[in-house]
Write a protein that holds these residues in place. Sequence first.
Motif, PDB file in Angstrom:
ATOM      1  N   LEU A  26      -7.654  12.234  -3.162  1.00 17.41           N
ATOM      2  CA  LEU A  26      -8.742  12.703  -4.026  1.00 17.41           C
ATOM      3  C   LEU A  26      -8.999  11.720  -5.168  1.00 17.41           C
ATOM      4  O   LEU A  26     -10.149  11.408  -5.499  1.00 17.41           O
ATOM      5  CB  LEU A  26      -8.376  14.081  -4.584  1.00 17.41           C
ATOM      6  N   ARG A  27      -7.932  11.220  -5.741  1.00 21.62           N
ATOM      7  CA  ARG A  27      -8.091  10.282  -6.857  1.00 21.62           C
ATOM      8  C   ARG A  27      -8.599   8.923  -6.360  1.00 21.62           C
ATOM      9  O   ARG A  27      -9.278   8.207  -7.085  1.00 21.62           O
ATOM     10  CB  ARG A  27      -6.770  10.092  -7.611  1.00 21.62           C
ATOM     11  N   LEU A  28      -8.287   8.580  -5.115  1.00 22.49           N
ATOM     12  CA  LEU A  28      -8.756   7.297  -4.583  1.00 22.49           C
ATOM     13  C   LEU A  28     -10.209   7.384  -4.133  1.00 22.49           C
ATOM     14  O   LEU A  28     -10.979   6.458  -4.344  1.00 22.49           O
ATOM     15  CB  LEU A  28      -7.869   6.842  -3.416  1.00 22.49           C
ATOM     16  N   THR A  29     -10.593   8.494  -3.504  1.00 24.39           N
ATOM     17  CA  THR A  29     -11.959   8.596  -2.952  1.00 24.39           C
ATOM     18  C   THR A  29     -12.946   9.254  -3.915  1.00 24.39           C
ATOM     19  O   THR A  29     -14.157   9.072  -3.774  1.00 24.39           O
ATOM     20  CB  THR A  29     -11.967   9.422  -1.649  1.00 24.39           C
ATOM     21  N   ASP A  33     -14.185  16.060   0.393  1.00 25.89           N
ATOM     22  CA  ASP A  33     -14.370  15.970   1.846  1.00 25.89           C
ATOM     23  C   ASP A  33     -13.762  14.675   2.396  1.00 25.89           C
ATOM     24  O   ASP A  33     -13.088  14.678   3.431  1.00 25.89           O
ATOM     25  CB  ASP A  33     -15.857  16.044   2.208  1.00 25.89           C
ATOM     26  N   GLN A  34     -14.037  13.580   1.717  1.00 22.99           N
ATOM     27  CA  GLN A  34     -13.465  12.299   2.156  1.00 22.99           C
ATOM     28  C   GLN A  34     -11.946  12.321   2.039  1.00 22.99           C
ATOM     29  O   GLN A  34     -11.236  11.746   2.877  1.00 22.99           O
ATOM     30  CB  GLN A  34     -14.038  11.150   1.326  1.00 22.99           C
ATOM     31  N   ALA A  35     -11.474  12.999   1.009  1.00 27.27           N
ATOM     32  CA  ALA A  35     -10.016  13.089   0.824  1.00 27.27           C
ATOM     33  C   ALA A  35      -9.384  13.842   1.998  1.00 27.27           C
ATOM     34  O   ALA A  35      -8.353  13.427   2.533  1.00 27.27           O
ATOM     35  CB  ALA A  35      -9.692  13.782  -0.499  1.00 27.27           C
ATOM     36  N   GLN A  36     -10.021  14.942   2.398  1.00 33.85           N
ATOM     37  CA  GLN A  36      -9.476  15.711   3.532  1.00 33.85           C
ATOM     38  C   GLN A  36      -9.534  14.885   4.819  1.00 33.85           C
ATOM     39  O   GLN A  36      -8.577  14.902   5.617  1.00 33.85           O
ATOM     40  CB  GLN A  36     -10.241  17.016   3.702  1.00 33.85           C
ATOM     41  N   ASP A  73      -8.538   0.337   4.511  1.00 37.41           N
ATOM     42  CA  ASP A  73      -9.226  -0.052   5.751  1.00 37.41           C
ATOM     43  C   ASP A  73     -10.617   0.566   5.831  1.00 37.41           C
ATOM     44  O   ASP A  73     -11.588  -0.091   6.177  1.00 37.41           O
ATOM     45  CB  ASP A  73      -8.418   0.404   6.985  1.00 37.41           C
ATOM     46  N   ARG A  74     -10.694   1.841   5.513  1.00 32.92           N
ATOM     47  CA  ARG A  74     -11.954   2.572   5.719  1.00 32.92           C
ATOM     48  C   ARG A  74     -12.963   2.346   4.621  1.00 32.92           C
ATOM     49  O   ARG A  74     -14.155   2.250   4.856  1.00 32.92           O
ATOM     50  CB  ARG A  74     -11.675   4.074   5.820  1.00 32.92           C
ATOM     51  N   PHE A  75     -12.500   2.322   3.399  1.00 31.74           N
ATOM     52  CA  PHE A  75     -13.443   2.298   2.277  1.00 31.74           C
ATOM     53  C   PHE A  75     -13.585   0.925   1.644  1.00 31.74           C
ATOM     54  O   PHE A  75     -14.553   0.656   0.952  1.00 31.74           O
ATOM     55  CB  PHE A  75     -13.013   3.310   1.215  1.00 31.74           C
ATOM     56  N   VAL A 121      -8.194   8.118 -15.631  1.00 27.77           N
ATOM     57  CA  VAL A 121      -7.462   7.617 -14.459  1.00 27.77           C
ATOM     58  C   VAL A 121      -8.463   7.169 -13.390  1.00 27.77           C
ATOM     59  O   VAL A 121      -8.308   6.104 -12.772  1.00 27.77           O
ATOM     60  CB  VAL A 121      -6.508   8.701 -13.894  1.00 27.77           C
ATOM     61  N   ASP A 122      -9.495   7.985 -13.181  1.00 26.34           N
ATOM     62  CA  ASP A 122     -10.490   7.672 -12.146  1.00 26.34           C
ATOM     63  C   ASP A 122     -11.239   6.369 -12.436  1.00 26.34           C
ATOM     64  O   ASP A 122     -11.754   5.725 -11.527  1.00 26.34           O
ATOM     65  CB  ASP A 122     -11.497   8.820 -12.012  1.00 26.34           C
ATOM     66  N   LYS A 123     -11.324   6.011 -13.710  1.00 33.06           N
ATOM     67  CA  LYS A 123     -12.052   4.785 -14.076  1.00 33.06           C
ATOM     68  C   LYS A 123     -11.232   3.521 -13.833  1.00 33.06           C
ATOM     69  O   LYS A 123     -11.763   2.410 -13.887  1.00 33.06           O
ATOM     70  CB  LYS A 123     -12.473   4.856 -15.553  1.00 33.06           C
ATOM     71  N   LEU A 124      -9.947   3.680 -13.592  1.00 34.27           N
ATOM     72  CA  LEU A 124      -9.119   2.489 -13.328  1.00 34.27           C
ATOM     73  C   LEU A 124      -9.507   1.881 -11.984  1.00 34.27           C
ATOM     74  O   LEU A 124      -9.835   2.606 -11.047  1.00 34.27           O
ATOM     75  CB  LEU A 124      -7.639   2.883 -13.276  1.00 34.27           C
ATOM     76  N   PRO A 125      -9.447   0.559 -11.858  1.00 31.27           N
ATOM     77  CA  PRO A 125      -9.655  -0.066 -10.548  1.00 31.27           C
ATOM     78  C   PRO A 125      -8.612   0.470  -9.558  1.00 31.27           C
ATOM     79  O   PRO A 125      -7.478   0.758  -9.951  1.00 31.27           O
ATOM     80  CB  PRO A 125      -9.445  -1.555 -10.828  1.00 31.27           C
TER      81      PRO A 125
END
Lengths: 192, 72
Positions: A26-29, A33-36, A73-75, A121-125
């Motif tokens: 969730l934090r990466l995407t 939905d993408q997280a699931q 790989d995907r994103f 946190v979400d704003k971090l690269p």
Amino acid sequence: MAEPAAQTAFAEEALTHLDTLYRGALRLTHDPDQAQDLVQEAYLRALRYQHSYQAGTNMRAWLFAIMRNLFWDRFKGSRKEDVSLDDLGEFVLFEKLRDEGARPEADVLDKIAASEVVSAVDKLPPLHREVVLLVDVEGFSYKDAADTLGVPIGTVMSRLHRARQQLQKSLYDYAVESGIVRPGGMKQVPQT
Amino acid sequence: MRCEECSDKLDRYVDRELNDTEALQVQLHLEGCPDCMDHYEFEAHLKRLVKHSCDCDTAPKAFREKLRQILS
């Protein structure tokens, strides 16, 4: 393919780490939905390659590694170039607050909403975000984080250091914008 | 230990990544230095804040059940 009973036991153990994987995804995407999708694919891949998991080692780290590799790989097309955080220089929130007379400094933290911390946190690269997720949120050791990410421990430490500085700068900016901190003259933290 | 050295090791102390000898050196310095103790408590507080802010997200129940069925 493993025996059905062994496969069930493997799946049950793997599912005990679902929240860690879901939070990380969730934090990466930034998208439930993408997280699931990402987590489901990670579990399917883990099941397929369960023979490569060594019983008794850190399954949580192994699963997280599968998930984050799929993410890249995907994103990201496996491109792990990252935004440099070096431009920030040294930013230590504690010292910044102390210089501005905010005492006790920790009172400022009590006034920052959880949603603002998540936003910072979400704003971090991503390469820096995932280190914060592993070490600060999930409590991984530097070694387990390094193994999970496939980088040396020194890289974990340097990314974590820069990520924390960026995070502290974001929280400071929020504290200033929201009036929790008044730069250059605050003598105490305003009471709510 | 000087304050500067303590500050350099503070991240690893908060993360429990120092060896026993280094951790004891930092601990002894903190016990005798209120400024560094304040800094340590601030960093530990911030680490807890990040953890508690981010770890409230859990996988939805329906998703957990769906996965359980797929994997069985």
